[in-house]
Design an enzyme around this catalytic site. Sequence first.
Site, mmCIF file in Angstrom:
data_model
loop_
_atom_site.group_PDB
_atom_site.id
_atom_site.type_symbol
_atom_site.label_atom_id
_atom_site.label_comp_id
_atom_site.label_asym_id
_atom_site.label_seq_id
_atom_site.Cartn_x
_atom_site.Cartn_y
_atom_site.Cartn_z
ATOM 1 C CG ASP A 348 -1.575 5.328 -4.621
ATOM 2 O OD1 ASP A 348 -2.168 6.283 -5.130
ATOM 3 O OD2 ASP A 348 -1.967 4.750 -3.594
ATOM 4 C CG ASP A 631 -1.771 2.371 -0.119
ATOM 5 O OD1 ASP A 631 -2.534 3.332 -0.334
ATOM 6 O OD2 ASP A 631 -0.599 2.512 0.275
ATOM 7 C CG ASP A 635 -6.004 4.809 -2.898
ATOM 8 O OD1 ASP A 635 -6.090 5.994 -3.255
ATOM 9 O OD2 ASP A 635 -5.030 4.347 -2.284
#
Length: 894
Positions: A348, A631, A635
């Site tokens: 990310d 997070d 995901d």
Amino acid sequence: MRDFGLNDADVAASRSKYGTNRLTEQETESFWDKLRDNFNDPMIKILIAALAINVTLVVLNATGVIKGEEMAWYEPVGIAVAILLATFVSTFSEYRNENAFQKLQDEASKIKCKIYRNGEIAELPIDDIVTDDAILLQPGDKVPADGLVIDGSIKVDQSVLNGESKEAEKNAAPEDYHDENANMDFLNKYKVFRGSVVYSGNAVMRVSVVGDRSVYGQIAKELQTDDDRETPLKVKLGGLADTISKFGYIGGVAIAIALLFQRIVLHNGFDPAQIAAYCANWSVILNDLIHAIMLAVIIIVMAVPEGLPLMIAIVSALNMGKMLKDNVLVRKIAGIETAGSLNFLFSDKTGTITRGKLEVVTFIDGDCNEAKAYSAVQAGVKKYLSLSIHQNTDSVMTGHGEHRRAIGGNATERAVLAFFPDASETVSVKTLGKIPFNSANKYSATTVSGDVNLTFIKGAPEKILQKCKFYIDAEGEKKPYLKYDALNAKIDELAGRAIRVLALAVCEDKIINDESLPEGDWTLVGVVGIRDEVRPESITAIKEVHGAGVHVVMITGDRRETAVAIARDAGLLTADSDIVLTSAELAELTDEQIKEKLPRLRVVARALPSDKSRLVRIAQEMNLVVGMTGDGVNDSPALKKADVGFAMGGGTEVAKEAGDIVILDDNFNSIDQAILYGRTIFNSIRKFIVFQLTINVSAVLINFVAPLLGQENPLTITQILWVNLVMDTLAALAFGGEPALHRFMQEKPKRRDEKIVSGVMWSSILTGAVWTFLVSVVFLFTNIFSRSGGFFAEPDSMHTAYFAFFIFIAVFNAFNARTDKLNLFDSISGNKNFLKILLLIAVVQVILVYVGGGVFKCNGLNGAQWGVVLIAAASIIPVDLIRKAVRNAAPAVA
């Protein structure tokens, strides 16, 4: 005021019909479940098989079913202890960290919500919410269930659900609104979803879906499935177990045959008549056959490094503790070593590579002077900048010291206020007019009167600069002739770095009817550049991870231009051949086309949750070891599917449940540390294997050849037990504390199917084993040591000396095994227990030589004899140093 909410009777009826808002907890393994699973380790299975054979033979021997040399009960007890220690240490370490994780999850679940009940607002736990409850939503609140906005308007961050970083505006639904789409319609301007965060505004929502049926709950429920993909270490250990099994079985059978050959042929001097007479005595043959089988079992057990499972458990447990201090919480013990084997890491952007919040990164005044911090702003400009920041904002500062932060307003306003949190100009004013910011106008303005009578304007440069005829200079004076060209060039440069720019201006005229900006000429205070800045430590960490051979791909919901700018600053985009794809472009490619591009892929922009899972699957099909960071709820499927999932500590509970490792500080640098620790564990395991197999191979060779040369038992069963079990356990402790060295990050990642014992390791194992075997032959079968006139003329002293020699050559070889450097004390200060444990082994051995007596068949040694033993044992050090020197010189010669 509208009447919202339910009464107690309504709540009871709703709870009965639709259930509560509690999510079904993911079933966690108990201590005993984890312990049972650890018995499925391939090395443990071999030990259990060896234990079963040993117990059977001991029982048969004790009951008189088979006769021959009495079998020691210590052997199966020792194996059982090795099995239990290894499994209990591993299980306890994982269970302890899992409990720490569950405490974090429990704290996160204690969310209180503002619920309308019985005509009043009550703060109640999130689990108490029921369908049709009315809930007040304010800035900073997490939406606790799925539902409709029925009053007011808010802006929410839905990125944890859909990966989209842009704030979504939600307004009150019309009274006659009927929701036709019950799916994940995140673009619906009336619907809000559990897990999203309120950024600004106030609203009341009516709950329509609770608990497991919410979008959040559905994704969480999908994760409660097991993934049968084996970890790289388990694959490697499975291969090693097969190799050791074959070696042990072949060696055991060969030694049994050699012993029978010695008894039948050599003892009878190759005389056919004596051999025939011997064979006629079936009781003698049966006795020798049983003895041969017993010896074969001992050798098979000896070939198995029973200390390896314990060593893996110890080194994992020790490093789990170290990692926790570095903000890395390991939930699943296999996640550590898998991190060290990573080939690919999908990361990310927000909060991992970047700081995760908007910040003012630069300020440029009308003279084009640039300041990276408020303290560097020109003194004359500061007064107007302070007033512009503090008088034209919906945000306020709260807290003290390091806890001081901006709250309220939108993310941009909080970033600007945090740039200079305390006003340098204390003024007494009242607000005469205000135009709030909206996405259509792209500006906000406030007119004040009192100590100052000005209008402060803040907004997009294209809206502000065209009206500015003056600027504030370094002395605080209003100057004409604004340098438009130079200023616009600076703004274009910032835009190229994905830095959002806001212009600040002042005007002496007032806002017109709280709707229109004042007429007349404005004065520019300056422009501020705002961005979610790259963490400085991320740049270093990404460089180190790249150097470790791990391919990093940044996945973000941002647009391509922003993603490219961040990736360049982070060091992800460095070559013209690097590939950047959007989600739409990715969707147009087949899996085979993606596999071709994957080695050069660096950035995926506008990414969807499905993109992450697809990329993980494709990389795994290429036999790569894949890591994923995340997070959000969106995901979680990819975190679960990856070989190792890195969940961010500040993320959702669902993401943390799906991850193997929780990065408590949300920092890419901590992922770098996890990879380093993973490699440390793998290297420690390899060092131990070199040490262990050197002993095992040499022992098998000696016990194979000795009967052929007339020496049936170079080491007694009890002595073998000491060598095979006590040395295993203590050596596991010694090698388990090896330090994490940054040079491990310069090694290439290990392939998933790569053998755990490399060619270099085999050269070390065979060199040490063959040398130990050759010295043993000289020790046992030449006039130098064991025959009349040798150092050990008496058989008892020779057996005692050889026992001591075998232990001490293993001790000296431990120094060879722990480092591939010529300096045997390289980084030994990082593992102080290594020297302590080897010293303990040496001291115990010396004691056994003198007090071992009948149990260990020891009768003491004199000074000269000790000198011979230690010199013979220490000879393995120069031999291995020569091997290392030849190996190091080989590339240069080539």
